[in-house]
Design an enzyme around this catalytic site. Structure first.
Site, PDB file in Angstrom:
ATOM      1  N   GLU A 279       0.960  -1.247   0.095  1.00  0.00           N
ATOM      2  CA  GLU A 279      -0.024   0.037  -0.045  1.00  0.00           C
ATOM      3  C   GLU A 279       0.929   1.205   0.069  1.00  0.00           C
ATOM      4  O   GLU A 279       1.372   1.711   0.915  1.00  0.00           O
ATOM      5  CB  GLU A 279      -0.671   0.029   1.370  1.00  0.00           C
ATOM      6  CG  GLU A 279      -1.827  -1.047   1.431  1.00  0.00           C
ATOM      7  CD  GLU A 279      -3.125  -0.706   0.466  1.00  0.00           C
ATOM      8  OE1 GLU A 279      -3.258   0.335  -0.108  1.00  0.00           O
ATOM      9  OE2 GLU A 279      -4.038  -1.620   0.355  1.00  0.00           O
ATOM     10  N   CYS A 313      -1.572   9.505   2.535  1.00  0.00           N
ATOM     11  CA  CYS A 313      -1.227   8.841   1.171  1.00  0.00           C
ATOM     12  C   CYS A 313      -2.703   9.298   0.297  1.00  0.00           C
ATOM     13  O   CYS A 313      -2.411   9.301  -0.950  1.00  0.00           O
ATOM     14  CB  CYS A 313      -1.446   7.412   1.361  1.00  0.00           C
ATOM     15  SG  CYS A 313      -2.912   6.403   2.348  1.00  0.00           S
ATOM     16  N   GLU A 407       4.271  12.883  -5.237  1.00  0.00           N
ATOM     17  CA  GLU A 407       3.817  12.737  -4.161  1.00  0.00           C
ATOM     18  C   GLU A 407       4.328  13.945  -3.339  1.00  0.00           C
ATOM     19  O   GLU A 407       5.299  13.831  -2.837  1.00  0.00           O
ATOM     20  CB  GLU A 407       3.644  11.593  -3.698  1.00  0.00           C
ATOM     21  CG  GLU A 407       2.795  11.477  -2.188  1.00  0.00           C
ATOM     22  CD  GLU A 407       3.084  10.183  -1.572  1.00  0.00           C
ATOM     23  OE1 GLU A 407       4.297   9.807  -1.411  1.00  0.00           O
ATOM     24  OE2 GLU A 407       2.071   9.884  -1.079  1.00  0.00           O
TER      25      GLU A 407
HETATM   26  P1  NAD Z   1       9.107   4.859   4.223  1.00  0.00           P
HETATM   27  O1  NAD Z   1       8.631   4.020   3.073  1.00  0.00           O
HETATM   28  O2  NAD Z   1      10.221   5.746   4.285  1.00  0.00           O
HETATM   29  O3  NAD Z   1       8.877   4.006   5.560  1.00  0.00           O
HETATM   30  C1  NAD Z   1       7.739   3.188   5.892  1.00  0.00           C
HETATM   31  C2  NAD Z   1       8.045   2.361   6.775  1.00  0.00           C
HETATM   32  O4  NAD Z   1       8.954   1.320   5.789  1.00  0.00           O
HETATM   33  C3  NAD Z   1       8.814   2.573   8.040  1.00  0.00           C
HETATM   34  O5  NAD Z   1       8.471   1.588   9.085  1.00  0.00           O
HETATM   35  C4  NAD Z   1      10.223   2.263   7.572  1.00  0.00           C
HETATM   36  O6  NAD Z   1      11.291   2.024   8.599  1.00  0.00           O
HETATM   37  C5  NAD Z   1      10.083   1.021   6.559  1.00  0.00           C
HETATM   38  N1  NAD Z   1      11.082   0.784   5.434  1.00  0.00           N
HETATM   39  C6  NAD Z   1      11.681   1.645   4.560  1.00  0.00           C
HETATM   40  N2  NAD Z   1      12.531   1.205   3.662  1.00  0.00           N
HETATM   41  C7  NAD Z   1      12.316  -0.219   3.906  1.00  0.00           C
HETATM   42  C8  NAD Z   1      13.127  -1.244   3.238  1.00  0.00           C
HETATM   43  N3  NAD Z   1      13.855  -0.995   2.274  1.00  0.00           N
HETATM   44  N4  NAD Z   1      12.876  -2.526   3.936  1.00  0.00           N
HETATM   45  C9  NAD Z   1      11.993  -2.647   4.835  1.00  0.00           C
HETATM   46  N5  NAD Z   1      11.433  -1.570   5.474  1.00  0.00           N
HETATM   47  C10 NAD Z   1      11.654  -0.365   5.141  1.00  0.00           C
HETATM   48  O7  NAD Z   1       7.576   5.724   4.208  1.00  0.00           O
HETATM   49  P2  NAD Z   1       7.455   7.151   4.625  1.00  0.00           P
HETATM   50  O8  NAD Z   1       7.985   8.354   3.475  1.00  0.00           O
HETATM   51  O9  NAD Z   1       7.948   7.631   6.015  1.00  0.00           O
HETATM   52  O10 NAD Z   1       5.734   7.382   4.813  1.00  0.00           O
HETATM   53  C11 NAD Z   1       5.108   8.104   3.944  1.00  0.00           C
HETATM   54  C12 NAD Z   1       4.612   7.243   2.667  1.00  0.00           C
HETATM   55  O11 NAD Z   1       3.559   6.278   3.098  1.00  0.00           O
HETATM   56  C13 NAD Z   1       3.888   7.993   1.818  1.00  0.00           C
HETATM   57  O12 NAD Z   1       4.508   7.648   0.510  1.00  0.00           O
HETATM   58  C14 NAD Z   1       2.567   7.456   1.870  1.00  0.00           C
HETATM   59  O13 NAD Z   1       1.928   8.127   0.694  1.00  0.00           O
HETATM   60  C15 NAD Z   1       2.795   6.262   2.129  1.00  0.00           C
HETATM   61  N6  NAD Z   1       1.263   6.054   2.904  1.00  0.00           N
HETATM   62  C16 NAD Z   1       0.436   4.981   2.018  1.00  0.00           C
HETATM   63  C17 NAD Z   1      -0.545   4.589   2.567  1.00  0.00           C
HETATM   64  C18 NAD Z   1      -1.686   3.651   1.808  1.00  0.00           C
HETATM   65  O14 NAD Z   1      -2.567   2.856   2.564  1.00  0.00           O
HETATM   66  N7  NAD Z   1      -1.438   3.439   0.496  1.00  0.00           N
HETATM   67  C19 NAD Z   1      -0.985   5.195   3.804  1.00  0.00           C
HETATM   68  C20 NAD Z   1      -0.340   5.859   4.633  1.00  0.00           C
HETATM   69  C21 NAD Z   1       1.175   6.210   3.919  1.00  0.00           C
END
Ligand code: NAD
Length: 512
Positions: A279, A313, A407
């Site tokens: 997601e 998101c 985004e």
């Molecule tokens: P991010 O991807 O940097 O981090 C999210 C999570 O993933 C964190 O727990 C992080 O530690 C982990 N992570 C990061 N890289 C990883 C890897 N290579 N392997 C395993 N885990 C890893 O996200 P962010 O920028 O902090 O959060 C915002 C993003 O999340 C935005 O793009 C937003 O649109 C998205 N989001 C999507 C939804 C949805 O339902 N589609 C909901 C909320 C947020």
């Protein structure tokens, strides 16, 4: 910090919510610590290194410290959960539902404290935090209800004496990796249905929100009577997440976060032939046709862009407005943006809190500066004091500008002119993302035609894009996800495998 036995492990520091200042290293999502041998890691932990510093995002106050899970902790959690999952899966499903219902009672008892922690760890306003807690209860109750739903089908068969059944079986261990923006809700919406369907769960919260997005669940599940060992919280950054994704004992990964991280996780999971639900981000269009209710569209558009500082998101990122409405829409949106208050949501009653961190705020500066240099018009906002970013309206935004293509994840409403319904739909589709979209028109048939032409996992007519209901399938297409959806309708499919089972009372005869 993990569920009962591991909770007492000396390597995990207790989170202290005492505001006491300690000089601890601060780690952010992408600052993965250098990999150490287990012996080096153990020695470092004893020296107090490798802790996550938990901060109040508005004031920067130190809220506590949380240990980072290293590979030995992930191994130990997988071992304990693998064992515990076997008996959990054999429990009558309604008894699993009972534990989830008790979890909701525990959440309700601590609702005010959880909401306060959400305000402080995420920088969200109180109303959003209260909504998040209430929505979490709804998610968990719906997950509990899955436990009393039929779990299979009696199939047709062409063979006399054969009983043929399709039944759902648990996947095993599910790794849940979550972001910081709605940490309690986005963890619960995966953890609860995964447990309901008989799986064990390992939760890796975002390092910005390890308490309200992680540790609190361990406490609440303990209070609810979840069997020991079945659920673990493994705090840390990308490196801890990667350990979870790569662990052969983790059979499915449920990830909510950025498209960048989702691609990396999807690649690893694909290589390992592991189920992965992604997601991801959005760049969601709001289309305003020339016959729309202007005031209604403005109120919805302002909410969709500025709620939670635009860090959702589903945020309404791109406003695609018909020429006939264009100037009035921009001035109306700017008026609403200018009336909003920005400040510390823990100490004052404001409508927007801080941006999550300096890296994200600097990214907003970059998007604005570059888009303006390319010809976009800054109508209002654009300035910030530290992490407090004024709600911003940017007009004349075109494809090719960062404010259109990326985004934004901040309180910037990018407005683009459309010359016809077809032009509006084509501009809405001018993105790799496909999470949510909205269309405003008084003519429902016309709005439906435009909505039908937009490629998105979610579309709303005469409402904005930030809608969340557990009953509606939430998920995106293209760069927004791989087609999995979270909802009452889809969760059983997401967190189980189908098994075809046949039963005979006698063994049939075969020719050789
Ligand atoms: P991010 O991807 O940097 O981090 C999210 C999570 O993933 C964190 O727990 C992080 O530690 C982990 N992570 C990061 N890289 C990883 C890897 N290579 N392997 C395993 N885990 C890893 O996200 P962010 O920028 O902090 O959060 C915002 C993003 O999340 C935005 O793009 C937003 O649109 C998205 N989001 C999507 C939804 C949805 O339902 N589609 C909901 C909320 C947020």
């Amino acid at each position: 910090l993990t569920h009962p036995e591991l909770r007492a492990h000396p390597l995990f520091a207790s989170p202290t919510v005492d505001g006491e200042e300690k000089s601890m290293p601060t780690l952010h999502a992408n600052d993965a610590p250098v990999q150490k041998t287990p012996q080096e890691a153990y020695a470092a932990r004893l020296r107090g290194e490798g802790l996550l510093d938990v901060q109040d995002k508005a004031s920067g106050a130190h809220l506590g410290s949380v240990g980072i899970a290293l590979d030995e902790h992930v191994d130990a959690a997988v071992g304990a959960a693998t064992q515990a999952q076997v008996s959990w899966a054999h429990l009558p499903p309604v008894m699993r539902g009972d534990v989830l219902r008790k979890f909701v009672v525990a959440v309700e008892r601590s609702a005010a404290d959880i909401a306060t922690q959400i305000v402080r760890e995420t920088g969200s306003i109180r109303a959003k935090a209260d909504w998040e807690v209430a929505m979490t209860c709804r998610e968990v109750l719906e997950a509990a209800a899955l436990c009393s739903a039929p779990s299979g089908h009696l199939l047709a068969t062409a063979v006399v004496g054969r009983e043929s059944v399709a039944r759902r079986i648990p996947i095993g261990l599910v790794g849940v990796i979550t972001p910081w923006n709605s940490p309690f809700l986005l963890a619960a919406r995966a953890v609860a249905p995964a447990l309901a369907m008989g799986n064990g769960v390992l939760l890796k919260p975002d390092p910005n929100t390890p308490i309200c997005g992680g540790l609190w669940f361990a406490d609440l599940f303990e209070e609810a009577g979840l069997p020991a060992g079945l659920f673990h919280v493994l705090p840390g950054g990308a490196q801890t997440g990667d350990l979870l994704v790569r662990h052969p004992g983790v059979k499915m990964v449920s990830f909510t976060g950025s498209t960048r991280a989702g691609r990396a996780i999807g690649a690893t999971a694909g290589q390992m032939l592991k189920r992965v639900s992604l997601e991801l981000g959005g760049n969601n269009p709001v289309v305003v046709l020339d016959d729309a209710d202007l005031e209604g569209a403005l109120a919805a558009g302002a909410w969709g862009s500025f709620f939670h500082q635009g860090q959702i998101c589903l945020t309404s990122g791109r406003h695609i407005v018909d020429s006939a409405m264009y100037d009035n829409y921009i001035s109306g949106l700017a008026k609403r943006a200018q009336a909003l208050t920005v400040g510390d949501p823990y100490t004052s009653d404001v409508q927007l809190g801080p941006i999550i961190n300096e890296r994200q705020a600097a990214n907003l500066d970059r998007i604005l500066t570059k888009s303006v240099a390319m010809g976009a018009r800054l109508v209002c906002g654009g300035e910030r004091e530290g992490l407090f970013f004024r709600p911003t309206v940017l007009a004349d935004v075109q494809p090719g500008m960062p404010a259109f293509d990326e985004e934004i994840f901040g309180p910037i409403a990018a407005v683009t002119r459309a010359v016809s319904d077809e032009d509006a739909a084509s501009l809405a589709n001018c993105t790799d993302y496909g999470l949510a979209a909205a269309v405003f028109s008084r003519d429902i048939a016309r709005a439906r035609r435009v909505a039908d032409a937009i490629h998105a996992g979610i579309v709303h007519i005469n409402d904005q894009t930030v809608l969340h209901e557990v009953f509606g399938p939430i998920g995106g297409v293209g760069s927004s996800g791989n087609g999995f959806n979270h909802s009452t309708l889809t969760n059983a499919d997401q967190f189980t495998e189908w098994q075809w089972m046949t039963v005979r009372t006698d063994v049939p005869s075969y020719p050789f």
